[in-house]
Motif scaffolding. Structure first.
Motif, PDB file in Angstrom:
ATOM      1  N   GLY A  59       0.682  -1.368  -0.123  1.00 34.72           N
ATOM      2  CA  GLY A  59       0.233  -0.352   0.097  1.00 34.72           C
ATOM      3  C   GLY A  59       0.942   1.287   0.031  1.00 34.72           C
ATOM      4  O   GLY A  59      -0.209   2.297   0.236  1.00 34.72           O
ATOM      5  N   CYS A  60       1.881   1.338  -0.206  1.00 34.84           N
ATOM      6  CA  CYS A  60       2.761   2.519  -0.326  1.00 34.84           C
ATOM      7  C   CYS A  60       4.029   2.416  -1.864  1.00 34.84           C
ATOM      8  O   CYS A  60       3.788   1.134  -2.447  1.00 34.84           O
ATOM      9  N   VAL A  61       4.392   3.547  -2.279  1.00 40.08           N
ATOM     10  CA  VAL A  61       5.294   3.943  -3.340  1.00 40.08           C
ATOM     11  C   VAL A  61       6.269   3.200  -2.495  1.00 40.08           C
ATOM     12  O   VAL A  61       6.964   3.574  -1.699  1.00 40.08           O
ATOM     13  N   PHE A  62       7.404   3.443  -4.444  1.00 41.56           N
ATOM     14  CA  PHE A  62       8.973   3.533  -3.258  1.00 41.56           C
ATOM     15  C   PHE A  62       9.162   4.482  -2.759  1.00 41.56           C
ATOM     16  O   PHE A  62       8.860   4.854  -2.890  1.00 41.56           O
ATOM     17  N   GLY A  63      10.163   3.774  -1.679  1.00 42.48           N
ATOM     18  CA  GLY A  63      11.228   5.153  -0.774  1.00 42.48           C
ATOM     19  C   GLY A  63      10.470   5.174   0.608  1.00 42.48           C
ATOM     20  O   GLY A  63      10.067   5.691   1.289  1.00 42.48           O
ATOM     21  N   ALA A  64       8.558   4.210   0.443  1.00 43.00           N
ATOM     22  CA  ALA A  64       7.789   5.171   1.735  1.00 43.00           C
ATOM     23  C   ALA A  64       7.572   3.476   2.753  1.00 43.00           C
ATOM     24  O   ALA A  64       6.413   3.831   3.530  1.00 43.00           O
ATOM     25  N   SER A  90       5.535  -6.061   7.754  1.00 43.37           N
ATOM     26  CA  SER A  90       4.329  -6.624   6.609  1.00 43.37           C
ATOM     27  C   SER A  90       3.095  -6.259   7.208  1.00 43.37           C
ATOM     28  O   SER A  90       2.598  -6.917   8.284  1.00 43.37           O
ATOM     29  N   PHE A  91       1.927  -5.836   6.704  1.00 39.57           N
ATOM     30  CA  PHE A  91       0.828  -5.952   7.644  1.00 39.57           C
ATOM     31  C   PHE A  91      -0.196  -6.468   5.853  1.00 39.57           C
ATOM     32  O   PHE A  91      -1.255  -7.127   6.203  1.00 39.57           O
ATOM     33  N   HIS A  92       0.880  -7.725   4.945  1.00 45.52           N
ATOM     34  CA  HIS A  92      -0.129  -8.708   4.026  1.00 45.52           C
ATOM     35  C   HIS A  92       0.207  -9.972   4.202  1.00 45.52           C
ATOM     36  O   HIS A  92       1.480 -10.485   4.851  1.00 45.52           O
ATOM     37  N   PRO A  93      -0.291 -10.849   4.346  1.00 47.10           N
ATOM     38  CA  PRO A  93      -0.635 -12.687   4.796  1.00 47.10           C
ATOM     39  C   PRO A  93       0.300 -12.582   3.437  1.00 47.10           C
ATOM     40  O   PRO A  93       0.960 -14.178   4.174  1.00 47.10           O
ATOM     41  N   GLN A  94       0.518 -12.434   2.510  1.00 45.91           N
ATOM     42  CA  GLN A  94       1.853 -13.216   1.561  1.00 45.91           C
ATOM     43  C   GLN A  94       3.052 -12.230   1.073  1.00 45.91           C
ATOM     44  O   GLN A  94       3.922 -12.487   0.566  1.00 45.91           O
ATOM     45  N   LEU A  95       3.305 -11.707   2.585  1.00 47.52           N
ATOM     46  CA  LEU A  95       4.645 -11.232   2.575  1.00 47.52           C
ATOM     47  C   LEU A  95       5.571 -11.438   3.672  1.00 47.52           C
ATOM     48  O   LEU A  95       4.883 -10.727   4.671  1.00 47.52           O
TER      49      LEU A  95
END
Length: 167
Positions: A104-109, A114-119
């Protein structure tokens, strides 16, 4: 949702999590900068305190895993070491679309959470060995968080993997 909206949501989710967990942290508002060197100067922190977040894809040997790989901003990633540790054959940086979908973020931010179960979250241990606080952009390019290192480890619980380039 726009990139700005999703980044703001990630930022608020991060603040809520840190407050709920009783973390020792502070938020700094600053000019929107995406370069590690420039933002560490603005924050007043050492470059090595910066938690650089790379969204990677590890493949091969039956592995197909997205990874949020965190390392000190003064280091370079060795993606082949990362792939080997995770049982894969190769690793590459994820596309901007994958980064957006997974963080849910752009590169650099991208924050080192990790708030995503697949990350899958992994971090190079050097980030925690040199400083009592780490610093990172907090979901948006114009806000940073400086967080107690022990609190980060307790809350985020990254798997510690040495994947920085060595001489």
């Amino acid at each position: 949702m726009s990139e700005v909206t999703t980044g703001v949501m990630t930022h608020q989710r991060l603040l809520d999590l840190l407050a709920l967990e009783g973390a020792r942290f502070r938020v700094i508002s600053h000019e929107a900068v995406g370069k590690c060197e420039a933002v560490s100067e603005i924050r007043g922190t050492a470059l090595g305190q910066g938690a650089k977040a790379l969204v990677c894809k590890v493949k091969g040997n039956g592995v197909n895993q997205h990874v949020l790989a965190i390392l000190p901003a003064d280091q370079q990633a060795d993606l082949s070491r990362l792939a080997t540790f995770l049982g894969g054959l190769r690793a590459s940086l994820a596309s901007p679309a994958e980064v957006d979908a997974l963080t849910g973020c752009v590169f650099g931010a991208i924050p080192p959470f990790s708030f995503h179960p697949q990350l899958k979250l992994v971090a190079d241990p050097l980030l925690f060995e040199r400083y009592s606080e780490i610093a990172f952009n907090a979901g948006v390019l114009d806000k940073s968080i400086i967080l107690n290192t022990d609190d980060y480890l307790r809350i985020a619980q990254p798997e510690q993997v040495e994947f920085r380039r060595t001489a």
